[in-house]
Design a protein around this motif. Structure first.
Motif, PDB file in Angstrom:
ATOM      1  N   ARG A 196     -10.093   4.297  -6.041  1.00  0.00           N
ATOM      2  CA  ARG A 196      -9.092   5.337  -6.214  1.00  0.00           C
ATOM      3  C   ARG A 196      -7.843   4.762  -6.894  1.00  0.00           C
ATOM      4  NH1 ARG A 196      -5.953   8.702  -2.265  1.00  0.00           N
ATOM      5  NH2 ARG A 196      -6.106   6.961  -0.847  1.00  0.00           N
ATOM      6  N   HIS A 197      -7.461   3.572  -6.427  1.00  0.00           N
ATOM      7  CA  HIS A 197      -6.250   2.954  -6.986  1.00  0.00           C
ATOM      8  C   HIS A 197      -6.388   2.735  -8.480  1.00  0.00           C
ATOM      9  CE1 HIS A 197      -2.667   0.550  -7.296  1.00  0.00           C
ATOM     10  NE2 HIS A 197      -3.352  -0.425  -7.837  1.00  0.00           N
ATOM     11  N   GLU A 206     -10.658   2.762  -1.566  1.00  0.00           N
ATOM     12  CA  GLU A 206      -9.248   2.545  -1.871  1.00  0.00           C
ATOM     13  C   GLU A 206      -9.074   1.883  -3.241  1.00  0.00           C
ATOM     14  OE1 GLU A 206      -7.340  -0.749   0.330  1.00  0.00           O
ATOM     15  OE2 GLU A 206      -5.719   0.656   0.754  1.00  0.00           O
ATOM     16  N   ILE A 219       0.815   1.876 -11.779  1.00  0.00           N
ATOM     17  CA  ILE A 219       0.888   0.826 -10.769  1.00  0.00           C
ATOM     18  C   ILE A 219      -0.457   0.115 -10.704  1.00  0.00           C
ATOM     19  CG2 ILE A 219       1.299   0.319  -8.341  1.00  0.00           C
ATOM     20  CD1 ILE A 219       2.875   2.904  -8.172  1.00  0.00           C
ATOM     21  N   GLY A 236       1.120   4.083  -3.000  1.00  0.00           N
ATOM     22  CA  GLY A 236       0.691   5.436  -2.673  1.00  0.00           C
ATOM     23  C   GLY A 236      -0.682   5.493  -2.038  1.00  0.00           C
ATOM     24  N   LEU A 237      -1.174   4.359  -1.556  1.00  0.00           N
ATOM     25  CA  LEU A 237      -2.489   4.341  -0.916  1.00  0.00           C
ATOM     26  C   LEU A 237      -2.393   4.679   0.564  1.00  0.00           C
ATOM     27  CD1 LEU A 237      -3.915   1.172  -2.666  1.00  0.00           C
ATOM     28  CD2 LEU A 237      -4.678   3.534  -2.977  1.00  0.00           C
ATOM     29  N   ARG A 254       0.828  -1.216   0.000  1.00  0.00           N
ATOM     30  CA  ARG A 254       0.000   0.000   0.000  1.00  0.00           C
ATOM     31  C   ARG A 254       0.858   1.260   0.000  1.00  0.00           C
ATOM     32  NH1 ARG A 254      -3.943  -3.145   2.755  1.00  0.00           N
ATOM     33  NH2 ARG A 254      -5.906  -2.952   1.625  1.00  0.00           N
TER      34      ARG A 254
END
Ligand SMILES: Nc1ncnc2c1ncn2[C@@H]1O[C@H](COP(=O)(O)OP(=O)(O)OP(=O)(O)O)[C@@H](O)[C@H]1O
Ligand SMILES: [Mg+2]
Lengths: 273, 244
Positions: free
Chosen positions: B141-142, B138, A88, A68-69, A64
């Protein structure tokens, strides 16, 4: 982002990665958790790096941070060449599919986010579903798939975006031994064709050796890199030739390294031997 | 069923006042007569028109603002005190104020119904967006989802079940207020018909109209349930993770 009909055509950036003194502390009222403690390693372009470590040592957290999470508490993640932000794609440990989207739309999600036309992204998604053996489930919803199939959908969703850096968090955990072997082979084929940088987390030491150019062994929490091992096997790999003496020897060394942490994480007494 | 038969017998035997509790057969006959003469159809038309105008107006506003409040904590901080203050007010108590502001015509009725429909959808939509778990955000967004796509592909479907619950609450509250407003201030509509029947002591007509209101409520809820099945074909699993 330009759309491209042939998924084989967009060459990856020659992305290399350097992780520098990375630290992550989770802060909460119930007490702070130091998940990673000064983790440093480097991975060169096109490399296949495997990461093994006991449960809870911060492997997912490390991925993560690289994606960049999460923001690190200290330290850096540096990509080279520094000029371009690499693409990525991460396969999350729990698949993380959207239950309201059909399989094909789940796979095409990243392409849709880039504004790719519906017909084009659908074709690319279907092609990857083909390659992961799920073509006939394109129109299904995730809940209609087994856990292992969901994991393969998640893999297809990552691969279809043609990443420069592919982060895999125990992607084959839920597969039976045979499917697992086939998926490992398939992943190697796809990676050999694309030669992007891969970071592959697994708890299976043998899998790490069979797939990786290099194996990073992590300690129990707080996670640190205990050792790095180069895998002496040649490419392309023949996964069925598994009983090499070198592999056995490596496996033993890694296990010896991991054993104390693994035991203490389960609160077992130290071994007699 | 047994109760209906008992009611019928008691009314015929004059054990209960047929003036206030007319026999079910008499009510049905009146219902049929009013239907044929068209007065029930016209009244239902008025009621449905007000109901749907108010629902559409208040519901749409509640939905949009609910999405906004769920999404942005700034919007939430801004709107929450207002919602907390206005929401608990019985909307009917605002009728005089609304009459002053919007006059005695249709407008004020629709505004009051809209105000009633507004809050349940607002609150449920906000909750619907807020219950989306961190991992869903998450992943979205990823994979680069933002703006319109994030709304359409993630936020909207993820909050839809709660939105539909809100829609149902809005519908039922709005129906209650529609009839109540008609009782208080309308010349036409099911509520007005009930009031007129009561004032002229034609209780069969009152009961016949009550039947229609019950039917309207049942049918509109049925439509919503159908809509829910259409919009959410999947079986929901909270954890679609790989642990087989
Ligand atoms: N969002 C979070 N908030 C607080 N603590 C967290 C969070 N995510 C992870 N942790 C903690 O960080 C530590 C490392 O977690 P992580 O998920 O990275 O482990 P892992 O090596 O992936 O384990 P596993 O092999 O079981 O998946 C754990 O102790 C966990 O409790
Ligand atoms: Mg993990």
């Amino acid at each position: 982002m330009a759309s491209n009909a042939d998924p084989g055509k967009v060459a990856p950036l020659r992305t290399a990665l350097r992780v520098d003194q990375l630290m992550k502390r989770f802060v909460s009222q119930r007490g702070d958790v130091l998940a990673l403690d000064r983790v440093s390693f480097a991975a060169s372009a096109g490399e296949f790096v495997c990461l093994v470590g006991p449960s809870g040592c911060g492997k997912s957290t490390l991925l993560r941070l690289i994606a960049g999470l999460l923001a690190p508490t200290a330290g850096n993640v540096v990509f080279t060449p520094g000029q371009a932000q690499p693409q990525i794609a991460m396969v999350f440990q729990d698949a993380g599919l959207f239950p309201w989207l059909r399989v094909v739309d789940n796979v095409a999600f990243g392409l849709e986010a880039r504004g790719m036309a519906p017909a084009v992204r659908r074709n690319e998604a279907l092609e990857l579903l083909q390659r992961t053996g799920l073509a006939e489930f394109a129109g299904h919803y995730p809940y209609e798939l087994s856990g292992g199939m969901q994991q393969r959908v998640a893999l297809a969703r990552a691969l279809v975006t043609q990443p420069d850096l592919l982060l895999l968090d125990e992607p084959f955990r839920a597969l039976d031994a045979q499917t697992r072997l086939l998926m490992q082979e398939q992943l190697l084929r796809l990676w050999e064709a694309r030669a992007c940088l891969v970071l592959f987390v697994t708890h299976d030491i043998e899998e790490a050796i069979l797939l990786g150019d290099r194996v990073l062994v992590m300690s129990g929490r707080p996670g640190q890199i205990l050792m790095e091992l180069d895998v002496p096997l040649s490419r392309p790999r023949d996964l069925s030739g598994r009983s090499h003496v070198e592999i056995e020897e490596m496996r033993w060394r890694i296990w010896k390294m991991l054993e104390p942490a693994a035991r203490s994480s389960l609160a077992l007494p130290p071994s007699e031997a | 069923m047994a109760a209906l038969v008992a009611w019928e017998l008691a009314a015929r035997a004059d054990m209960i006042s047929p003036l206030f509790f007319p026999a079910p057969s008499a009510i049905l006959a009146t219902f049929w007569r009013m239907l044929i003469r068209g007065e029930l159809v016209v009244a239902t038309g008025y009621t449905l028109a007000r109901l749907s105008a108010g629902l559409l107006l208040g519901g749409a506003l509640g939905l949009v603002l609910g999405l906004l409040m769920g999404w942005s904590s700034a919007a939430r901080a801004l709107a929450e005190p207002v919602v907390a203050a206005v929401h608990p007010l019985p909307k009917l108590a605002l009728l005089p104020l609304v009459l002053i502001l919007f006059g005695i015509g249709e407008q004020s009725k629709v505004v009051l119904i809209a105000l009633t429909a507004f809050f349940p959808l607002l609150i449920n939509t906000t909750a619907g967006v807020r219950q989306i778990d961190a991992h869903t955000w998450e992943v979205a967004r990823h994979y680069g989802a933002r703006g319109w796509m994030l709304l359409r592909r993630v936020v909207w479907p993820a909050s839809l079940p709660l939105v539909l619950t809100g829609a149902q609450l809005s519908l039922n509250a709005a129906l209650v207020v529609t009839v109540a407003v008609e009782l208080l201030s309308a010349q036409q509509g099911l509520g007005a018909t009930i009031w007129l029947a009561w004032q002229t002591l034609r209780t069969e007509e009152m009961y016949a109209t009550l039947i229609v209101i019950a039917l309207v409520g049942m049918l509109s809820n049925l439509v919503l349930v159908r809509l829910e099945h259409r919009l959410i074909p999947r079986k929901r699993k909270d954890e679609s993770d790989g642990r087989a």
